[in-house]
Design an enzyme around this catalytic site. Sequence first.
Site, short mmCIF file in Angstrom:
data_model
loop_
_atom_site.label_atom_id
_atom_site.label_comp_id
_atom_site.label_asym_id
_atom_site.label_seq_id
_atom_site.Cartn_x
_atom_site.Cartn_y
_atom_site.Cartn_z
N HIS A 54 0.86 -1.20 0.00
CA HIS A 54 0.00 0.00 0.00
C HIS A 54 0.89 1.24 0.00
CE1 HIS A 54 -3.52 2.36 0.55
NE2 HIS A 54 -3.84 2.09 1.79
N HIS A 96 -2.40 -2.31 -9.67
CA HIS A 96 -3.39 -1.63 -8.81
C HIS A 96 -4.68 -2.44 -8.83
CE1 HIS A 96 -5.86 1.54 -7.07
NE2 HIS A 96 -4.72 2.10 -6.69
N ASP A 112 2.76 5.33 -6.64
CA ASP A 112 3.98 5.19 -5.83
C ASP A 112 5.25 5.04 -6.66
OD1 ASP A 112 1.90 3.44 -3.62
OD2 ASP A 112 2.93 5.30 -3.17
C1 SDX Z 1 -1.47 2.12 -3.35
O1 SDX Z 1 -6.20 0.85 -3.32
C2 SDX Z 1 -5.68 1.98 -3.53
O2 SDX Z 1 -6.33 2.89 -4.04
C3 SDX Z 1 -4.25 2.16 -3.08
C4 SDX Z 1 -3.59 3.46 -3.46
C5 SDX Z 1 -4.17 4.62 -2.72
O3 SDX Z 1 -4.08 5.76 -3.23
O4 SDX Z 1 -4.65 4.43 -1.57
O5 SDX Z 1 -3.72 3.67 -4.84
C6 SDX Z 1 -2.10 3.44 -3.10
O6 SDX Z 1 -1.45 1.30 -2.47
C7 SDX Z 1 -0.93 1.84 -4.73
C8 SDX Z 1 -0.38 0.38 -4.86
C9 SDX Z 1 1.03 0.38 -4.29
N1 SDX Z 1 1.54 -1.01 -4.19
C10 SDX Z 1 2.51 -1.46 -4.99
O7 SDX Z 1 3.01 -0.81 -5.91
C11 SDX Z 1 3.00 -2.87 -4.63
C12 SDX Z 1 3.12 -3.71 -5.90
N2 SDX Z 1 1.79 -3.95 -6.42
C13 SDX Z 1 1.15 -5.23 -6.08
O8 SDX Z 1 1.39 -5.64 -4.77
C14 SDX Z 1 -0.31 -5.26 -6.52
O9 SDX Z 1 -0.34 -4.82 -7.80
C15 SDX Z 1 -1.35 -4.53 -5.71
C16 SDX Z 1 -1.31 -4.88 -4.27
C17 SDX Z 1 -1.17 -3.06 -5.86
C18 SDX Z 1 -2.72 -4.91 -6.30
O10 SDX Z 1 -2.85 -6.26 -6.06
P1 SDX Z 1 -4.17 -7.06 -6.54
O11 SDX Z 1 -5.19 -6.17 -7.10
O12 SDX Z 1 -4.57 -7.95 -5.39
O13 SDX Z 1 -3.63 -7.86 -7.75
P2 SDX Z 1 -3.12 -9.33 -7.63
O14 SDX Z 1 -2.14 -9.44 -6.49
O15 SDX Z 1 -4.29 -10.25 -7.65
O16 SDX Z 1 -2.26 -9.45 -8.98
C19 SDX Z 1 -2.84 -9.92 -10.16
C20 SDX Z 1 -1.68 -10.61 -10.86
C21 SDX Z 1 -1.01 -11.68 -10.01
O17 SDX Z 1 -0.44 -12.60 -10.93
P3 SDX Z 1 -1.17 -14.07 -11.13
O18 SDX Z 1 -1.03 -14.76 -9.78
O19 SDX Z 1 -2.63 -13.75 -11.45
O20 SDX Z 1 -0.42 -14.71 -12.25
O21 SDX Z 1 -0.63 -9.66 -11.14
C22 SDX Z 1 0.53 -10.03 -10.40
C23 SDX Z 1 0.11 -10.98 -9.30
O22 SDX Z 1 1.18 -11.86 -8.97
N3 SDX Z 1 1.07 -8.78 -9.88
C24 SDX Z 1 2.34 -8.43 -9.90
C25 SDX Z 1 2.39 -7.14 -9.36
N4 SDX Z 1 1.16 -6.77 -9.01
C26 SDX Z 1 0.34 -7.79 -9.32
N5 SDX Z 1 3.45 -9.07 -10.34
C27 SDX Z 1 4.61 -8.39 -10.22
N6 SDX Z 1 4.72 -7.15 -9.71
C28 SDX Z 1 3.64 -6.50 -9.27
N7 SDX Z 1 3.77 -5.28 -8.77
#
Ligand code: SDX
Length: 429
Positions: A268, A307, A363
């Site tokens: 997050h 996201h 971010d």
């Molecule tokens: C913020 O919610 C908000 O609005 C948050 C925010 C706000 O203003 O409050 O916008 C701020 O928190 C932005 C996000 C910051 N976090 C990151 O940058 C951390 C990296 N991102 C991931 O952890 C992820 O993308 C999330 C947590 C942001 C979203 O996760 P989801 O929606 O639960 O997506 P998911 O984990 O189900 O991913 C879907 C697929 C998966 O692959 P499969 O298992 O389906 O094959 O995408 C992959 C994930 O493994 N994946 C990633 C990835 N993000 C998702 N793979 C590599 N790197 C990534 N960053």
Amino acid sequence: MSKNTLTITDNRTDKTYELPITNDTINAMELRQIKVNPEDFGMLSYDPAFKNTASTKSTITYIDGGKGILRYRGYPIEQLAEKGNFLEVAYLLIFGELPNEQQYAEWKHEITHHTFVHENIKNLMEAFRYDSHPMGMFIATVAAMSTFYPEARDIFDEEARLKQIHRLIAKVPTIAAFSYRHTRGLPYVYPDNDLSYTGNFLSMLDRMTQLKYEPNPVLERALDVLFILHADHEQNCGTSAMRVIGSSHTDPYTAMAGAAAALYGPLHGGANEAVLRMLLEIGDLKNVPAFVKGVKNRERLLMGFGHRVYKNYDPRATLVKNIADQVFEVTGKNPLLDIALELERIAREDEFFVERNLYPNVDFYSGIIYQAMRFPVSMFPVLFAIPRTVGWLAQWIEMLEDKEQKIARPRQVYLGSDSRDFVAMNDRK
Ligand code: SDX
């Protein structure tokens, strides 16, 4: 004539149910009538991480994840970032309308004159280890503030509530700056009420022996816009924590400490810190291919990408990237930018990222700017929490005033052991 209803047939009983559709949703409580036997509890919806569950109605922030749209109270984020300032946007989020001149003057006066913290809070902060993470200090100090303002528990007294809102918005930069100065072993700098909200923050961070700190106007404005971009984002993890904790009718300081704790996580708001540590670890463009290979092998995440809502570009990331150029004019270009741009180029082209809709989020580029402005990486989540204080408070008020809301208490699907008798210690395997 089509009806605004959903007809469900339970094939276990051949019964059909007609559920009303409102705002393109069904009320989950309507599912409870679906039973096999009359004494059954009734059907629940199951939605781990609430991926497809609306927890509230809201009029604060609108996001269209497919189109990359973000609006605060109907105003596009691009216009607010270009034409507004953070305190003006804070007023909009809290009260629902942009302030007129008199409203803005009063609001600015209140915020400016609540920037000091009680000397006991300063002393309390001095008890932290010299190398404490500033976000840990921030969270603990916000929670401690609830012990200084017992009237904050009068959450339905609008005057008392507004006073805490003034205090929190005004004091979070002071607490953030004190946390920073503490980790640098520097004396704390008190607020300067002649400066703007971000100018005063820069003064409390940077002032040394000069009698009057003069913030660099480019950095002051860049921080102001970054604060606008981070102010609210509907029902994200931290805001949901604010609402859930607030739903037990605790005071706003205690609820906000929980919200900030949720924001701290690397998935997050802690992602901006994780992005910088990732870029520093990559260190050189020649290491990018090996790093990307590790991401595709699921050994790690590409921090700052992806996201839950945006399935293409996070509109804030575009605006943050635009600010970078202005900041680098003053600070000099951050060499990590080239690594970041290369990662984005690969993510746009490589199937692994494209099929998972992994685009830069807010971010990804913000940390590069903060580092160029000489913020230590550990300050990045704190820089997210300062502006998000406004969003947390706006959403907290809306929750308290929403007649449909009650104390948050989800259900569960129990799959554990059935009833069994206690076994004496020496009879256990
Ligand atoms: C913020 O919610 C908000 O609005 C948050 C925010 C706000 O203003 O409050 O916008 C701020 O928190 C932005 C996000 C910051 N976090 C990151 O940058 C951390 C990296 N991102 C991931 O952890 C992820 O993308 C999330 C947590 C942001 C979203 O996760 P989801 O929606 O639960 O997506 P998911 O984990 O189900 O991913 C879907 C697929 C998966 O692959 P499969 O298992 O389906 O094959 O995408 C992959 C994930 O493994 N994946 C990633 C990835 N993000 C998702 N793979 C590599 N790197 C990534 N960053």
